[in-house]
Write a protein that holds these residues in place. Sequence first.
Motif, short mmCIF file in Angstrom:
data_model
loop_
_atom_site.label_atom_id
_atom_site.label_comp_id
_atom_site.label_asym_id
_atom_site.label_seq_id
_atom_site.Cartn_x
_atom_site.Cartn_y
_atom_site.Cartn_z
N UNK A 122 0.83 -1.20 0.00
CA UNK A 122 0.00 0.00 0.00
C UNK A 122 0.86 1.25 0.00
N UNK A 123 0.32 2.32 -0.57
CA UNK A 123 0.94 3.63 -0.51
C UNK A 123 -0.12 4.62 -0.03
N UNK A 124 0.22 5.40 0.97
CA UNK A 124 -0.69 6.40 1.53
C UNK A 124 -0.13 7.79 1.26
N UNK A 125 -0.87 8.60 0.51
CA UNK A 125 -0.37 9.92 0.13
C UNK A 125 -0.20 10.84 1.33
N UNK A 126 -1.10 10.72 2.32
CA UNK A 126 -1.04 11.62 3.48
C UNK A 126 0.22 11.39 4.30
N UNK A 127 0.60 10.13 4.46
CA UNK A 127 1.79 9.82 5.25
C UNK A 127 3.02 9.60 4.38
N UNK A 128 2.82 9.52 3.07
CA UNK A 128 3.86 9.20 2.07
C UNK A 128 4.59 7.92 2.42
N UNK A 129 3.86 6.94 2.95
CA UNK A 129 4.48 5.68 3.34
C UNK A 129 4.15 4.56 2.35
N UNK A 130 5.16 3.81 1.98
CA UNK A 130 5.05 2.58 1.20
C UNK A 130 5.19 1.44 2.20
N UNK A 131 4.10 0.68 2.40
CA UNK A 131 4.08 -0.40 3.38
C UNK A 131 3.87 -1.75 2.71
N UNK A 132 4.46 -2.79 3.28
CA UNK A 132 4.28 -4.15 2.79
C UNK A 132 3.94 -5.05 3.98
N UNK A 133 2.92 -5.90 3.81
CA UNK A 133 2.48 -6.81 4.86
C UNK A 133 2.62 -8.26 4.42
N UNK A 134 2.98 -9.12 5.34
CA UNK A 134 2.87 -10.57 5.18
C UNK A 134 2.09 -11.10 6.36
N UNK A 135 1.02 -11.81 6.09
CA UNK A 135 0.21 -12.43 7.13
C UNK A 135 -0.20 -11.43 8.22
N UNK A 136 -0.65 -10.27 7.78
CA UNK A 136 -1.21 -9.28 8.69
C UNK A 136 -0.21 -8.43 9.44
N UNK A 137 1.07 -8.61 9.18
CA UNK A 137 2.11 -7.87 9.90
C UNK A 137 2.95 -7.08 8.89
N UNK A 138 3.19 -5.80 9.17
CA UNK A 138 4.06 -5.01 8.30
C UNK A 138 5.47 -5.57 8.38
#
Length: 234
Positions: A156-172
Amino acid sequence: TIASNAGLARQRFSSTVNAPVEFGDAVLALALEDNTTDSSPYGNTMTANNSPGTVAAVFGNGYSAKGGSFLYKSDSDFDFGDSYYRMAWIKSGTTTLPSGQDFVLGGNDASVGYFDLYINSSGYLVSGIKSDGGTTSTLTCSNNIYDAKWHHVAQAFDLETTMHNVWIDGVICQSAATSLQNNAVGEMVIGGGASSAAHPYLFQGIIDDVVVGKIGLNDHVIPAIHAEGRKKLG
């Protein structure tokens, strides 16, 4: 960050049963019961190449790779908006590590950049985004998920926080700040890379409930999706 994505969750039922949960209006929502039917409001029906199979998966049936198969749709404007997410359930068909890259999701357009979500030769999940301005953000999660077991993966990418996040099995598993935006692609590939017309690096295994959406996701949503899938698997 959107305060509560849970209030935006929905399921649209069509000819495909077990429609996946969307947050907001998803650009693509594939239960993969028949490998092609999109239950999002945009109707981006996929084309199945080289006769992929359907087998029992997490929620009903799912896509099963065989003989170099993949799902593909081009000549369409997959517009994600300024914030976006991509997620799927995956299960490798073997524990033998791939020799190169096994792509789960890929999107590409020469004029606007690309995104990809794949397993590398160490069995690690890699999430890549390239913006139309040429900026690239690539995150690698350092745990082997090429183990013939079910895993929920998300990007996911969130414009407000400018964060690119990746999850595996519900955990970042990886997170990084980035200034990029990649809010549209002209083609989408499930089970293969979208880097060329040949779509190399085909995923060997099963994929279920692919959703590509238009909003950023908070830390509570992905764990909830993972937990629901675990209930089904249990």
